[in-house]
Design an enzyme around this catalytic site. Structure first.
Site, short mmCIF file in Angstrom:
data_model
loop_
_atom_site.label_atom_id
_atom_site.label_comp_id
_atom_site.label_asym_id
_atom_site.label_seq_id
_atom_site.Cartn_x
_atom_site.Cartn_y
_atom_site.Cartn_z
N TYR A 65 0.82 -1.20 0.00
CA TYR A 65 0.00 0.00 0.00
C TYR A 65 0.86 1.26 0.00
O TYR A 65 0.92 2.00 -0.98
CB TYR A 65 -0.92 0.02 1.22
CG TYR A 65 -2.18 -0.81 1.12
CD1 TYR A 65 -2.45 -1.63 0.03
CD2 TYR A 65 -3.13 -0.79 2.15
CE1 TYR A 65 -3.60 -2.39 -0.05
CE2 TYR A 65 -4.29 -1.54 2.08
CZ TYR A 65 -4.52 -2.34 0.98
OH TYR A 65 -5.67 -3.08 0.92
N SER B 107 5.68 -4.54 5.76
CA SER B 107 6.08 -5.47 6.81
C SER B 107 6.33 -6.87 6.24
O SER B 107 5.50 -7.39 5.49
CB SER B 107 4.99 -5.56 7.88
OG SER B 107 4.78 -4.31 8.49
N GLU C 117 -10.67 -6.88 9.94
CA GLU C 117 -10.15 -7.15 11.27
C GLU C 117 -10.74 -6.21 12.33
O GLU C 117 -10.28 -6.20 13.46
CB GLU C 117 -8.62 -6.99 11.28
CG GLU C 117 -7.86 -8.18 10.76
CD GLU C 117 -6.38 -8.10 11.11
OE1 GLU C 117 -5.89 -9.05 11.73
OE2 GLU C 117 -5.75 -7.10 10.76
#
Length: 394
Positions: free
Chosen positions: A131, A164, A247
């Site tokens: 992103y 990440s 989430e």
């Protein structure tokens, strides 16, 4: 007995069974790991995640047709809470399990589901998220990575950052611009990119902790087949926003359990006499800071319960998530700053000299990123101002 009481009893039985299994399984895993528990070590985290998946603790909310357990959100929340409470670390494939899998279930073709869900369920394939870019961090709609039509697919060119675990991932889902003439929230597409493709280059970024969990990813004329487009062409913003909501009910649960655990450690530090016999908690300033953090912990737990209840009702995600995110990240930084104050020079000792102090120091250093990742505090305040307080744009 009402069905709600039955459900509560069933959840309590599930919690007890899970708690007993985790206590035994995690202790056994730690005993077998060379050198004992190493919750910051990525190999340790990945191996424990593999153990969870091998024992059926993945795909908890997925349909049974795809290997899932089809558990209600309340039990998924219990899992996240008990997993954090036993001291086990978060996994390396969080993005695969928590974001990409539910996005695939909602938007993916049957062929895409059959191809990718088994690898996530078994933890064979790690995913990362493409992103943020150097010029488009929290302003996600401004991404400039391009995916141009080519025979049988797209040619991808661009630069992502703060990705990440990109150096450990086999796959990356990438938000790229496929129609440069469209307004910035349109003309984006959601692509599934093989990290082993020619033209993909990953450069780890060394952090203040000495680790390199974040990476830069460069895409240089990378071919992405047409069947790896998730959703419709130029509708990537819709997919990305839906992915961000999946989430919502459980994201903060492990972080809030950890917050409460660290708060208890800080309480003991405040009550422990120093080398001169002084008890830090005798200071009104220290007591005030701890009391404020205890209030933060309680309010954050209530916010998490509200988000979970909303998700269970099927309510659409709203700007309340920005309130929780900014509250948690800034309170967590204050908590760890207080721990550094209480530790004093002990915070500078090597890890072997004081493991608890070393863990708090590492957490303090890592926490500097928490007001940046997943949307900076400035962006969160803008969302709160515009969408919750109805303030005009300045």
């Amino acid at each position: 007995m009402s069905r709600w009481e039955n459900a509560a009893q069933d959840d309590a039985a599930f919690r007890q069974q899970l708690r007993e299994w985790l206590a035994s399984a995690y202790a056994g895993f730690v005993r077998q790991w060379p050198g004992g528990a190493a919750p910051r070590d990525l190999d340790f985290r990945r191996a424990w995640e593999d153990t969870l998946c091998a024992n059926g603790w993945s795909g908890l909310g997925w349909p049974e047709a795809y290997g899932g357990k089809n558990l209600p959100l309340s039990r998924q929340a219990v899992f996240h809470e008990e997993h954090a409470r036993c001291g086990a670390p978060l996994g390396v494939n969080l993005i695969g399990h928590g974001i990409l899998a539910p996005t695939l279930l909602h938007f993916g073709s049957e062929a895409q589901k059959r191809r990718f869900l088994p690898g996530i369920l078994a933890n064979r394939e790690v995913w990362c998220q493409g992103y943020s870019e150097p010029g488009a961090g929290s302003d996600l709609a401004s991404v400039r990575t391009r995916a141009e039509p080519a025979a049988g697919g797209y040619r991808l060119n661009g630069h992502k950052i703060w990705t990440s675990f990109a150096d450990r991932a086999q796959w990356c889902f990438v938000l790229a611009r496929t129609d440069p003439r469209a307004p910035k929230h349109r003309g984006l597409s959601f692509l599934l990119v093989d990290m082993g493709s020619p033209g993909v280059r990953v450069e780890p970024i060394r952090q203040i902790t000495g680790e390199a969990e974040f990476c830069e990813v460069f895409f240089e004329d990378v071919f992405v087949p047409q069947d790896l487009l998730l959703g419709e062409p130029n509708q990537g913003w819709k997919v990305a926003m839906a992915a961000a909501s999946f989430e919502r009910g459980t994201y903060f649960i492990p972080r809030l359990v950890r917050f409460a655990q660290e708060l208890d450690v800080v309480r003991h530090l405040a009550l422990r006499p120093d080398a001169y016999g002084h008890v830090p908690a005798s200071s009104a300033a220290v007591r005030h800071k701890w009391a404020r953090l205890a209030a933060d912990s309680h309010v954050l737990a209530l916010k998490s319960q509200r988000a979970l209840a909303g998700a269970m009702r099927g309510d659409p995600p709203g700007p309340e998530g920005s309130s929780t995110k900014i509250h948690w990240s800034e309170a967590h930084q204050r908590l760890l700053e207080l721990s550094m104050q209480l530790l004093g020079e002990t915070a500078c000792l090597p890890e072997g000299a004081d493991a608890q102090a070393a863990a708090l120091t590492h957490a303090y250093l890592w926490s500097r990123a928490e007001t940046i990742l997943a949307g900076t505090s400035e962006i969160q305040r803008n969302i709160i101002a515009e969408q919750m307080l109805s303030l005009p744009r300045g």
